[in-house]
Scaffold this motif. Structure first.
Motif, mmCIF file in Angstrom:
data_model
loop_
_atom_site.group_PDB
_atom_site.id
_atom_site.type_symbol
_atom_site.label_atom_id
_atom_site.label_comp_id
_atom_site.label_asym_id
_atom_site.label_seq_id
_atom_site.Cartn_x
_atom_site.Cartn_y
_atom_site.Cartn_z
ATOM 1 N N PHE A 119 0.751 -0.884 0.659
ATOM 2 C CA PHE A 119 -0.400 -0.095 -0.375
ATOM 3 C C PHE A 119 1.090 1.212 0.023
ATOM 4 C CE2 PHE A 119 1.115 -0.211 4.536
ATOM 5 C CZ PHE A 119 1.297 1.350 4.982
ATOM 6 N N TRP A 120 2.183 1.025 0.654
ATOM 7 C CA TRP A 120 2.846 2.781 0.814
ATOM 8 C C TRP A 120 3.605 2.836 -0.578
ATOM 9 C CZ3 TRP A 120 7.937 0.947 -0.825
ATOM 10 C CH2 TRP A 120 8.398 0.011 -1.247
ATOM 11 N N HIS A 121 2.871 2.540 -1.854
ATOM 12 C CA HIS A 121 3.927 2.403 -3.305
ATOM 13 C C HIS A 121 2.592 3.629 -3.731
ATOM 14 C CE1 HIS A 121 5.288 -1.995 -4.224
ATOM 15 N NE2 HIS A 121 6.001 -1.571 -3.482
ATOM 16 N N ILE A 122 1.214 3.733 -2.962
ATOM 17 C CA ILE A 122 0.540 4.393 -3.633
ATOM 18 C C ILE A 122 1.850 6.219 -3.509
ATOM 19 C CG2 ILE A 122 -1.205 6.548 -3.285
ATOM 20 C CD1 ILE A 122 -2.762 3.893 -1.806
ATOM 21 N N PHE A 123 2.468 6.748 -2.629
ATOM 22 C CA PHE A 123 3.012 8.007 -1.931
ATOM 23 C C PHE A 123 4.042 7.614 -2.301
ATOM 24 C CE2 PHE A 123 -0.836 7.784 0.070
ATOM 25 C CZ PHE A 123 -1.251 8.935 -0.590
ATOM 26 N N TYR A 127 6.938 5.377 -6.843
ATOM 27 C CA TYR A 127 6.147 4.794 -8.109
ATOM 28 C C TYR A 127 5.108 5.419 -7.882
ATOM 29 C CZ TYR A 127 8.305 0.426 -5.846
ATOM 30 O OH TYR A 127 9.183 -0.899 -5.606
ATOM 31 N N VAL A 128 5.054 6.751 -7.126
ATOM 32 C CA VAL A 128 4.066 7.723 -7.444
ATOM 33 C C VAL A 128 2.958 8.256 -9.146
ATOM 34 C CG1 VAL A 128 5.057 9.706 -7.328
ATOM 35 C CG2 VAL A 128 2.858 9.651 -6.299
ATOM 36 N N ASN A 129 2.146 7.815 -9.444
ATOM 37 C CA ASN A 129 1.576 8.458 -10.506
ATOM 38 C C ASN A 129 0.845 9.516 -10.578
ATOM 39 O OD1 ASN A 129 0.823 8.345 -13.413
ATOM 40 N ND2 ASN A 129 -0.124 6.890 -13.621
ATOM 41 N N PRO A 130 1.333 10.394 -10.920
ATOM 42 C CA PRO A 130 0.627 11.719 -10.271
ATOM 43 C C PRO A 130 -0.197 12.100 -12.046
ATOM 44 C CG PRO A 130 3.023 12.625 -11.555
ATOM 45 C CD PRO A 130 2.940 11.337 -11.216
ATOM 46 N N ASN A 131 -0.420 11.564 -12.428
ATOM 47 C CA ASN A 131 -1.179 12.089 -14.098
ATOM 48 C C ASN A 131 -2.366 11.255 -13.940
ATOM 49 O OD1 ASN A 131 0.975 13.608 -15.826
ATOM 50 N ND2 ASN A 131 1.842 12.139 -15.994
#
Length: 384
Positions: A119-123, A127-131
């Motif tokens: 779950f920590w990949h979200i931020f 890994y984060v995908n700002p698009n």
């Protein structure tokens, strides 16, 4: 001109009763199922499949749950943005409901992740995908939960006599209030935008480029409807006098914004040339009318001042809007969702119990905090 409002005070009374006992049993059942889910996987306790990766937990606990938790946001719009100070006594109870709703929606997302340990990949920067619109929703919901806990913290500081700390916090509270209005506007509209990217899987009656505006307006109206519902239930449950002098004008405002929402909804259907689908003998058309008749019902219940002074009408109107707002999300994301041939979904009993458990936590938490913390306006118990 300043208006005097009764200071908030704990309701008091016993915490153990039939309602809290039932809620406790539902929470225990939910905890047992989620424990199994963590070790055995989603497939062991749900009916999810490749066609329906989002089932009851995401759609109800997150999409519907967060919309029903917009009471704090909707009341803040009136009090702090439109400067309607007379609604200030509704702020704390509305914020409490929102606090539980959003916190549990965030927890619901965690339990619905297939590989929850990531779950920590979200931020995480790598890994984060700002698009991604889903990243925007995750970031805004997380930030809003933190903001609401800070907004509600003066209640705890007041309870434990930490008045100096409360005074210092209140000097900066306007920043968090502003964020508490901005963040829900961002992620509630984005929850609708996620339907847009699903393309033809979403039925034309619910697939529109204006989905962001539709979801945002419906969330605002839902927030006021939940305030009507909670106020009536709290007054009946705690044997208090109902605040009709506040709920009457609030209901009138709700009807005005609801009319704007319905105009946008019908105008969009006409503009896209799909309104005729609502009059065909189909499953989707039936659910479309269930949804919109629920939105229209308040105009028969609380159209006049005399009707709005009847607590039963306010209560029923609140329920009708809650049903309509829930159905627009259920219809788009689940009931009429088309994953193609070969895929079917109906929630397992375990999924239903987990959803019931999440709502039970909200009820249990509301009872405990209002009985022990200064949330509701001070009042002597009224006659039954």
């Amino acid at each position: 001109m300043s208006t005097h409002h009764p200071a908030p005070a704990p309701v008091g009374g016993k915490l153990l009763n039939r309602v809290t006992l039932v809620c406790g049993l539902l929470v225990a059942a939910m905890a047992a199922i989620l424990l199994v889910r963590m070790f055995k996987g989603l497939g062991y306790v749900t009916h999810l499949n490749d066609g329906y990766a989002w089932g009851l937990w995401v759609v109800v606990d997150v999409m519907v749950g967060s919309a029903l938790a917009c009471g704090g946001f909707s009341v803040a719009l009136l009090v702090y943005i439109f400067n309607r100070g007379r609604y200030h006594p509704l702020v704390r109870p509305a914020l409490l409901g929102s606090l539980f709703g959003y916190t549990l929606a965030g927890a619901g997302i965690f339990f619905d992740l297939g590989r929850w340990w990531n779950f920590w990949h979200i931020f995480w920067p790598g890994y984060v995908n700002p698009n991604s619109v889903m990243f925007e929703v995750a970031a805004c919901v997380t930030a809003y939960i933190l903001v609401m806990w800070i907004e509600f913290s003066p209640v705890a500081l007041e309870k434990f006599g930490l008045h100096v700390a409360k005074q210092k916090l209140e000097k900066f509270l306007f920043v968090f209030i502003a964020l508490g209005v901005l963040l829900p506007m961002m992620h509630q509209s984005s929850l609708g935008t996620m339907l847009v990217i699903m393309g033809s899987q979403v039925h034309p009656l619910w697939q529109t480029p204006l989905q962001g505006a539709v979801y945002l307006l419906s969330a605002i109206v839902l927030g006021w409807a939940v305030v009507l519902f909670e106020s009536c239930v709290a007054a009946a449950g705690y044997r208090r006098s109902i605040e009709v002098h506040l709920l009457d004008p609030l209901a009138k405002v709700m009807l005005g914004v609801l009319a704007l929402y319905l105009a946008l909804r019908v105008g969009d259907l006409m503009w896209r040339g799909v309104l005729g689908l609502a009059f065909e003998p189909t499953w989707a058309a039936m659910w479309f009318w269930f949804e919109n008749l629920a939105f229209l019902a308040p105009y028969a219940l609380i159209r006049t001042v005399q009707q709005r002074r009847n607590p039963a009408n306010l209560f029923l109107a609140g329920i009708c809007v809650m049903v309509g707002g829930s159905l627009i999300r259920l219809n788009g994301y689940l009931i009429t969702f088309n994953s193609g041939p070969g895929f079917h979904y109906f929630p397992a009993l375990t999924e239903i119990l987990v959803t019931a458990g999440f709502f039970a936590i909200e009820v249990l938490g509301y009872i405990v905090i209002t009985r022990r913390f200064p949330v509701l306006p001070r009042e002597e118990p009224a006659a039954a």
